[in-house]
Design an enzyme around this catalytic site. Structure first.
Site, mmCIF file in Angstrom:
data_model
loop_
_atom_site.group_PDB
_atom_site.id
_atom_site.type_symbol
_atom_site.label_atom_id
_atom_site.label_comp_id
_atom_site.label_asym_id
_atom_site.label_seq_id
_atom_site.Cartn_x
_atom_site.Cartn_y
_atom_site.Cartn_z
ATOM 1 N N ARG A 57 0.447 8.507 9.076
ATOM 2 C CA ARG A 57 -0.155 8.127 7.802
ATOM 3 C C ARG A 57 -1.505 8.806 7.578
ATOM 4 O O ARG A 57 -1.822 9.219 6.466
ATOM 5 C CB ARG A 57 -0.332 6.608 7.740
ATOM 6 C CG ARG A 57 -0.703 6.158 6.344
ATOM 7 C CD ARG A 57 -0.765 4.665 6.249
ATOM 8 N NE ARG A 57 -1.967 4.146 6.883
ATOM 9 C CZ ARG A 57 -2.158 2.887 7.214
ATOM 10 N NH1 ARG A 57 -1.207 2.005 7.015
ATOM 11 N NH2 ARG A 57 -3.287 2.480 7.763
ATOM 12 N N MET A 68 3.620 2.406 -3.258
ATOM 13 C CA MET A 68 4.146 1.488 -2.248
ATOM 14 C C MET A 68 3.809 1.933 -0.820
ATOM 15 O O MET A 68 4.653 1.864 0.073
ATOM 16 C CB MET A 68 5.668 1.368 -2.406
ATOM 17 C CG MET A 68 6.098 0.897 -3.782
ATOM 18 S SD MET A 68 5.398 -0.701 -4.221
ATOM 19 C CE MET A 68 6.421 -1.759 -3.196
ATOM 20 N N ARG A 69 2.578 2.390 -0.620
ATOM 21 C CA ARG A 69 2.142 2.746 0.724
ATOM 22 C C ARG A 69 0.779 2.137 0.987
ATOM 23 O O ARG A 69 -0.020 1.970 0.056
ATOM 24 C CB ARG A 69 1.995 4.263 0.872
ATOM 25 C CG ARG A 69 3.276 5.011 1.024
ATOM 26 C CD ARG A 69 3.013 6.503 1.033
ATOM 27 N NE ARG A 69 2.270 6.976 2.189
ATOM 28 C CZ ARG A 69 2.815 7.245 3.375
ATOM 29 N NH1 ARG A 69 4.103 7.080 3.567
ATOM 30 N NH2 ARG A 69 2.077 7.677 4.380
ATOM 31 N N ASN A 125 -6.486 -0.819 -7.392
ATOM 32 C CA ASN A 125 -5.060 -1.158 -7.316
ATOM 33 C C ASN A 125 -4.761 -2.254 -8.325
ATOM 34 O O ASN A 125 -5.628 -3.073 -8.629
ATOM 35 C CB ASN A 125 -4.703 -1.649 -5.908
ATOM 36 C CG ASN A 125 -3.236 -1.993 -5.791
ATOM 37 O OD1 ASN A 125 -2.369 -1.256 -6.267
ATOM 38 N ND2 ASN A 125 -2.918 -3.131 -5.168
ATOM 39 N N HIS A 154 -2.116 -5.461 -9.119
ATOM 40 C CA HIS A 154 -1.178 -6.325 -8.386
ATOM 41 C C HIS A 154 -0.663 -7.414 -9.327
ATOM 42 O O HIS A 154 -1.453 -8.016 -10.072
ATOM 43 C CB HIS A 154 -1.890 -6.945 -7.181
ATOM 44 C CG HIS A 154 -0.972 -7.766 -6.340
ATOM 45 N ND1 HIS A 154 -0.090 -7.194 -5.445
ATOM 46 C CD2 HIS A 154 -0.770 -9.102 -6.281
ATOM 47 C CE1 HIS A 154 0.609 -8.154 -4.871
ATOM 48 N NE2 HIS A 154 0.226 -9.321 -5.346
HETATM 49 C C1 GRF Z 1 3.518 -3.231 -11.084
HETATM 50 O O1 GRF Z 1 4.003 -4.528 -11.270
HETATM 51 C C2 GRF Z 1 2.299 -3.255 -10.216
HETATM 52 O O2 GRF Z 1 1.513 -4.393 -10.377
HETATM 53 C C3 GRF Z 1 2.885 -3.247 -8.843
HETATM 54 O O3 GRF Z 1 4.017 -2.414 -8.930
HETATM 55 C C4 GRF Z 1 4.492 -2.381 -10.269
HETATM 56 C C5 GRF Z 1 4.471 -0.957 -10.688
HETATM 57 O O4 GRF Z 1 5.065 -0.730 -11.938
HETATM 58 N N1 GRF Z 1 1.894 -2.835 -7.881
HETATM 59 P P1 GRF Z 1 4.969 0.680 -12.626
HETATM 60 O O5 GRF Z 1 5.478 1.732 -11.629
HETATM 61 O O6 GRF Z 1 3.534 0.934 -12.999
HETATM 62 O O7 GRF Z 1 5.862 0.597 -13.823
#
Ligand code: GRF
Length: 204
Positions: free
Chosen positions: A66, A91-92, A108, A110
């Site tokens: 990583r 997703m990392r 970020n 969430h």
């Molecule tokens: C969103 O719900 C964000 O909060 C989460 O992953 C999703 C990403 O959606 N971390 P997108 O790829 O921006 O459509």
């Protein structure tokens, strides 16, 4: 603050789209300098190219670990003079090389009201827990997952007949409004971190 943004994605890229739209309409005075995905099939890459923004797939398979991957990202972002990094469905986990190079300059988004329901499937966690209100959070990224200082949040009511899909859709609407707003705050306001708190001086 340097207003050149990098957006890191792994998938759909709807938050990326909301940031691109805000920069194009002028409601967010910033420029998306580069979009990087760890996945080749991320739909967000096409959204970036459509908007005339450089879009790169950097495969983790090409790196031993990583830190090696994150060092490559730092190189890419520095070469493009990036000031702020936005994780948008990335997703990392972000490792020390990237955190160190962009200290307090990584955001970020969430899909919950943190600190409730960090990690994966936040909307499902909220439904299963039975909360009446969930929402969305934009925070500064630190080495602790989903736990950095909170920049902005928006609540979303959980309805009686909600499913993961219907709740996620309403949270997403708030996310798309919230992310450009958070970036604006971070770029514009003089802010400080006091303890865990992200603080902007009171107007007047
Ligand atoms: C969103 O719900 C964000 O909060 C989460 O992953 C999703 C990403 O959606 N971390 P997108 O790829 O921006 O459509």
């Amino acid at each position: 603050m340097n207003r050149r943004l990098a957006i890191l994605i792994s998938g759909r890229g709807s938050n990326l789209q909301s940031i691109l739209d805000a920069t194009q309409s002028g409601s967010l005075d910033a420029k998306v300098a580069v979009v990087v995905s760890n996945r080749a099939d991320a739909a967000g890459l096409a959204r970036a190219r459509e908007a005339g923004v450089e879009a790169l797939h950097v495969s983790p398979r090409d790196f031993a670990d990583r830190d090696g991957y994150d060092r490559e990202l730092v190189k890419i972002l520095r070469a493009r003079d990036v000031g702020v990094v936005c994780l948008a469905g990335y997703m990392r986990l972000v490792g020390a090389p990237l955190l160190g190079a962009f200290e307090r300059r990584i955001l970020n988004i969430h899909p919950s009201l943190l600190p409730a329901f960090p990690g994966l499937d936040a909307q499902r966690q909220a439904l299963e827990y039975g909360v009446r209100v969930s929402g969305a959070t934009v925070h500064l990224v630190t080495s602790d997952l989903d736990a950095g200082p909170i920049v902005v949040q928006a609540p979303v009511a959980v309805l009686e007949d909600d499913t993961v899909d219907t709740l996620s859709a309403r949270i997403l609407v708030e996310e798309h409004r919230l992310y450009p707003e958070a970036i604006r705050l971070v770029l514009d306001a003089p802010w400080t971190i006091e303890g865990r708190r992200f603080r902007t001086p009171r107007a007047g």
